[in-house]
Design an enzyme around this catalytic site. Structure first.
Site, PDB file in Angstrom:
ATOM      1  CG  ASP A  62      -0.206  -0.064   2.529  1.00 10.04           C
ATOM      2  OD1 ASP A  62       0.739  -0.862   2.645  1.00 10.04           O
ATOM      3  OD2 ASP A  62      -0.574   0.677   3.466  1.00 10.04           O
ATOM      4  CD  GLU A 107       4.049   0.645   6.942  1.00 14.30           C
ATOM      5  OE1 GLU A 107       4.801   1.006   7.865  1.00 14.30           O
ATOM      6  OE2 GLU A 107       3.739   1.390   5.982  1.00 14.30           O
TER       7      GLU A 107
END
Length: 514
Positions: free
Chosen positions: A133, A198
Site C-alpha cells: 500500500d 501498513e
C-alpha cells in the site's frame, strides 16, 4: 513556441538529479555463483523495471477510506500473489476482515499474503516482510509526472511506491527468481508475509501474526524488513532501531453546520480559533514538545551512545540540500541524528473540516478536527503519553473559557523497536553489503515507525533485521517519490548475496553445535 508542461518534465526532473548529486558506480562482480547471479540481474534489469512499472500503476492507497481504492489494494495483492506463484511458492491469501469507520461505513481490509518456498530442514529459513500500500498522491499536489506512471529520468525511477515499498519487495523477488532462472538451489528456505495496510497502521496484522506464531512462523529463523532509507545518497546502511508513533485527533465542535461570518462572526467562540490555540500549544519554535512530562521516560543518553553518532558519516550540507530545506533546527551532525532517532518529536499534520479550496469563502467551520502525532522512543509508553496529551489539551482548552465541545482521541499507539546488532543476520547483511558495494554500512536508527518490527520481536521472538535499499533523497510519502535504478538493481544483488551469507553462517553454526 512555449514548451508544453509535458515536454518540461524530463528537464525539470534532470535538474532535481543534478541538484542532488550523482550515484556511485557498482563494484566489479565476484567470481563463481554470485558472479553469475549478478550478471543475470544486470542483463534482466529492464524486465525488473517493467515489473515495477506495472506495480506502480496500481493506485494502492490505503489512507483514503473509499471503496475504489480498497479494490485497487485487492488488485495489488493479487498481482503480488501471482508473482510469488511464478516462483513456485505456495501462497495462502488470508482474509483480514473489515474496517468500520467513524461515519459507520464498513470497508474490506485487503488480504495478507503468506507464502513459502522451500522446506529443507538443513537450511535456515528467512522470512521477508513487505507492504504494497502507498500514501495518497495527486499530480496537482506538486508531482512533475503522474505519480502512478513510472517515469525514468537519468537513472531515477519516479512514481508512488517505488521506494516505499514496492521496489524493495520486488528486489527480493528478483533475487529469488535469479537463483531459479540459473537452475541453482536456493541457499535458504524463504517465507513471505506481504500486507496492504501498513500506511494505515497495519490493521488486523498483529492478530494474524499471533494466530500463525506456531504454524507459519514456527520454522522461521530470521525476519527481514526493507522499508527504510539510507542516511546517504551513496553509502548503504543497516538499521537497528525505529521510533514508535502515537497519532491523535482533537475535535472542537460548536454545531454540525458551518456559519456565515457576516451573520455570526463576533458573537461565537469559533471552533477554528479554539483548535489553532490547542495545536499551537503542543510544540514550540525550537521543536521542543510543550506537553508536561513527555520527556520523563525517554532513555537517558550515555557516553557510549554519544560515540556511536560521531562514527556515522553524514554530510550536513548534502543532507540539507537533498531535503530542500533552508535550515534545520540543529547545527551539528550529532544533534540532528539524536533528534531524529532517540528523542521524541511532535508533528501537526492537518485540519479536517476547514475550508481549504481556492477562493474566498467567508465561512466559520462549525466543527473542525486537528491531527497530530508524537514519535515515541525507548522507554516511552503509549498509554502514559495518551493521558499526558489529554490532560494538556484539556488544560489549554479550559483557559479559553470556550462554550464549544472538545474531544481528544488517540487513533494509533505504536511502540518503538530496537534490534540486537550482534545477531547472525546483521553479520550476514554486513558481509553482503561489503560484497556488493565495497564498503562497510552505516549502523543507524530510523525516525519513522515500522509497526510490524515490534510485533515480530514481541510475538515470534526471532531476530529482526532492517536492510534498506533506498537513498536518503528518495522522498517516501512526498511528491516525486523515486528509487534510483542503481539502488533497485544493486539491491536485488544485495538480497542474493545476503541469502548466501546467511546460508554460510547457518552451516557454520550447525557444524559447531554438532
Amino acid at each position: 513556441m512555449d514548451p508544453t508542461p509535458g515536454s518540461m518534465v524530463p528537464s525539470l526532473l534532470a535538474l532535481l538529479l543534478l541538484l542532488s548529486g550523482g550515484m556511485s558506480a557498482p563494484s566489479s562482480p565476484p567470481a563463481g555463483l554470485l558472479g553469475r547471479v549478478f550478471q543475470y540481474i544486470d542483463l534482466h534489469q529492464d524486465e525488473f523495471v517493467q515489473t515495477l512499472r506495472e506495480w506502480v500503476a496500481v493506485e494502492s492507497d490505503s489512507i483514503q477510506p473509499v471503496p475504489r481504492l480498497r479494490q485497487e489494494l485487492c488488485t495489488m495483492m493479487a498481482l503480488a500473489a501471482d508473482e510469488l506463484r511464478r516462483l513456485g511458492a505456495s501462497v495462502d491469501i488470508v482474509d483480514s476482515g473489515s474496517q468500520k469507520l467513524l461515519d459507520g461505513q464498513t470497508l474490506p481490509i485487503p488480504p495478507v499474503i503468506l507464502a513459502e518456498l522451500g522446506n529443507d530442514p538443513e537450511k535456515a529459513t528467512v522470512c521477508f516482510y513487505g507492504h504494497l500500500d502507498v500514501q495518497p498522491a495527486r499530480q496537482e499536489d506538486g508531482w512533475l509526472t503522474d505519480p502512478y506512471t513510472l517515469t525514468e529520468v537519468d537513472g531515477k525511477l519516479y512514481g508512488r511506491g517505488t521506494t516505499d515499498n514496492k521496489g524493495p519487495v520486488l528486489a527480493w523477488i528478483h533475487a529469488v527468481s535469479t537463483f531459479l532462472a540459473l537452475e541453482e538451489d536456493l541457499p535458504v528456505n524463504l517465507k513471505f508475509i506481504v500486507e496492504g495496510m501498513e500506511e494505515a497502521g497495519s490493521l488486523a496484522l498483529e492478530g494474524l501474526v499471533r494466530r500463525e506464531k506456531d504454524r507459519f512462523f514456527s520454522s522461521v529463523d530470521y525476519i527481514v524488513i526493507s522499508d527504510n532509507l539510507w542516511l546517504s545518497q551513496r553509502k548503504p546502511a543497516l538499521i537497528y532501531g525505529t521510533r514508535g508513533n502515537s497519532y491523535f485527533t482533537v475535535e472542537v465542535k460548536c454545531r454540525d453546520q458551518d456559519f456565515h461570518s457576516g451573520t455570526f462572526g463576533g458573537i461565537l467562540n469559533e471552533p477554528m480559533a479554539d483548535l489553532v490555540a490547542l495545536l499551537g500549544g503542543l510544540v514550540d519554535a525550537s521543536g521542543h514538545i510543550l506537553i508536561p512530562g513527555i520527556y520523563d521516560h525517554v532513555a537517558p543518553l550515555t557516553e557510549e551512545e554519544k560515540e556511536t553518532y560521531k562514527a556515522i558519516e553524514l554530510d550536513l550540507e548534502e543532507y540539507r540540500n537533498s531535503s530542500q530545506v533552508k535550515k534545520f533546527l540543529f547545527d551539528t551532525k550529532e544533534e540532528i541524528l539524536m533528534h531524529l532517532w532517540r528523542y521524541p518529536s511532535l508533528s501537526i499534520h492537518g485540519i479536517e473540516g476547514a475550508f481549504d479550496e481556492p477562493g474566498a469563502k467567508t465561512v466559520i467551520p462549525g466543527r473542525v478536527t486537528g491531527k497530530f502525532s508524537i514519535r515515541l522512543v525507548p522507554h516511552m509508553n503509549t498509554s502514559v503519553v495518551e493521558k499526558q496529551v489529554e490532560r494538556h489539551l484539556e488544560y489549554v482548552f479550559s483557559k479559553r473559557n470556550s462554550s464549544n465541545q472538545m474531544a481528544v482521541s488517540m487513533t494509533l499507539g505504536l511502540l518503538p523497536w530496537m534490534a540486537n546488532v550482534t545477531d547472525n543476520q546483521y553479520l550476514a547483511a554486513n558481509r553482503a553489503i561489503k560484497t556488493v558495494f565495497g564498503t562497510e554500512p552505516d549502523m543507524i536508527r530510523d525516525g519513522s515507525t515500522i509497526p510490524i518490527a515490534r510485533i515480530f520481536q514481541d510475538v515470534i521472538r526471532k531476530s529482526v533485521l532492517m536492510l534498506p535499499l533506498g537513498a536518503v533523497d528518495d522522498g517516501e510519502h512526498a511528491q516525486n517519490e523515486k528509487i534510483n535504478r542503481w539502488n533497485y538493481i544493486e539491491g536485488s544483488k544485495l538480497f542474493a548475496a545476503f541469502f548466501l551469507e546467511v546460508a554460510q553462517l547457518h552451516k557454520n553454526d550447525v557444524n559447531v553445535s554438532a
